[in-house]
Design a protein around this motif. Structure first.
Motif, PDB file in Angstrom:
ATOM      1  N   GLU A 171      -2.083   0.906  -4.962  1.00 36.90           N
ATOM      2  CA  GLU A 171      -0.691   0.506  -4.356  1.00 36.90           C
ATOM      3  C   GLU A 171       0.319   1.626  -5.096  1.00 36.90           C
ATOM      4  OE1 GLU A 171       1.152   0.487  -1.504  1.00 36.90           O
ATOM      5  OE2 GLU A 171      -0.020  -1.640  -1.317  1.00 36.90           O
ATOM      6  N   ASP A 217      -4.411   1.274  -9.962  1.00 40.26           N
ATOM      7  CA  ASP A 217      -3.931   0.446  -8.859  1.00 40.26           C
ATOM      8  C   ASP A 217      -3.517   1.428  -7.734  1.00 40.26           C
ATOM      9  OD1 ASP A 217      -2.371  -1.025  -7.313  1.00 40.26           O
ATOM     10  OD2 ASP A 217      -0.843  -1.301  -8.772  1.00 40.26           O
ATOM     11  N   TRP A 272       6.819  -3.652  -2.219  1.00 38.02           N
ATOM     12  CA  TRP A 272       7.306  -3.696  -1.044  1.00 38.02           C
ATOM     13  C   TRP A 272       8.230  -4.999  -1.233  1.00 38.02           C
ATOM     14  CZ3 TRP A 272       6.686   0.043   1.837  1.00 38.02           C
ATOM     15  CH2 TRP A 272       5.264   1.029   1.582  1.00 38.02           C
TER      16      TRP A 272
END
Length: 366
Positions: A217, A215, A221
């Motif tokens: 990320e 991943d 968020w």
């Protein structure tokens, strides 16, 4: 009008739903605290219905992710049930939430505007590292030691390739109102081109608990702003958020969307930024958070000792705020509240064994 009629509790004449709607019209945490000092029944209604919590949720929807609240350093504080009720855990939790959210509401409405960036985390790309690194965006000056100070992306032939700048804020819980960005103007190139983006967007959140190799990320968020158009101008451009945002986790990312300026030397499109400001206020140290992974919920903590503020005197001297006996302090506060001149919050819950608030006559206080 007789004295008895004047002192009659008008909420007692209404059904519970109507009285609750009236109390929910209050939009200032200080007003809710005043209400709790009118009578025992009003205080019970405010706490039982979690009105301070509901007000904070209306102000900042991000607080819907609060799993529970914790009070730190509550030495000597007394939590007790109302007369006629048991020491139920449910009531103690409601009292605790009332105190924490009352103080939080005050902090949310009185935070001082400041630049909330603590340090840089990283950029999606950098053309010439470290000379053109993201660290340069923290410096408000255009030049340092005779050298231009700015961040530059890598060059791209596709104008739609975005870039990101990620920053760590000064605390894990901040109120953010505005982000300001100044594009870089390359005076040393022919025509002095300005390498702005076409638009910007902002994300706020917190790091992931563990880094998954599959991943890319690294952050979760919890808020994403609308897009704001950016001008191709060499000035600090202000992007005010539609509403103040509570950033829980202390990470802010700027998305730079669309490239508008080609470099004559290689024909590639670049985005360059000379300075970034993130305006808002920190709620730390009185408040802190503990993110619960992987749910993304969090524990809201209030440190009572962190509310203690020194009295600043002339020069660099300071002295601690003197602490009066609790009985005298509570008496003075309740008189001030009855006069409608409250400037702060009551530090603790009223000691109802010492004061019968229902029988308190404001006329006797003057």
């Amino acid at each position: 009008m007789s004295t008895m009629e004047y002192r009659k509790d008008f909420l007692s004449c209404l059904d519970s739903d109507t009285s609750l709607k009236i109390l929910m019209c209050l939009d200032d945490p200080a007003d809710l605290v005043r209400v709790t000092c009118v009578s025992r029944s009003w205080r019970h209604s405010v706490i039982e219905n979690g009105l301070c919590k509901q007000l904070c949720l209306r102000m900042f929807p991000q607080l819907s992710r609060v799993a529970f609240v914790v009070e730190l350093n509550q030495h000597g504080a007394k939590e007790h049930a109302e007369v006629g009720s048991s020491y139920s855990m449910e009531w103690l939790v409601l009292q605790r939430e009332h105190r924490v959210f009352a103080y939080l509401g005050k902090a949310l409405m009185s935070s001082v505007a400041m630049n909330c960036i603590a340090k840089t985390v990283g950029a999606s790309s950098t053309d010439n590292f470290p000379r053109e690194s993201i660290d340069n965006t923290l410096e408000p000056r255009d030049t340092i030691s005779g050298r231009f100070s700015y961040w530059s992306s890598n060059g791209q032939s596709n104008p739609n390739v975005p870039e990101t700048l990620t920053y760590e804020l000064i605390s894990e819980i901040c109120v953010i109102t505005e982000i300001n960005i100044q594009p870089f103007q390359a005076y040393f190139q022919q025509g002095s081109p300005i390498y702005s983006a076409n638009a910007v967007r902002f994300k706020m959140g917190h790091p992931k608990a563990s880094l998954d190799a599959v991943d890319d990320e690294l952050f979760v968020w919890t808020y994403t702003s609308p897009e704001f158009p950016m001008s191709q101008e060499n000035r600090l451009q202000k992007f005010k958020l539609p509403e103040p945002v509570l950033c829980i986790g202390g990470i802010l990312q700027i998305e730079l969307l669309g490239r508008v300026q080609r470099q004559e030397m290689d024909g590639l499109l670049y985005i360059c930024v000379s300075h970034v400001q993130v305006l808002g206020g920190s709620l730390s140290p009185p408040f802190s958070v503990n993110i619960l992974q992987p749910s993304g919920m969090f524990v809201l903590k209030r440190d009572q000792l962190a509310n203690h503020q020194p009295v600043v005197k002339s020069g660099n001297e300071s002295e601690d705020v003197s602490v009066e006996p609790r009985g005298m302090r509570d008496y003075q506060q309740i008189v001030t509240i009855m006069r409608g001149q409250v400037v702060g919050f009551v530090e603790d819950e009223w000691d109802e064994e010492e004061y019968d608030i229902d029988d308190f006559d404001p006329e006797q206080a003057f």
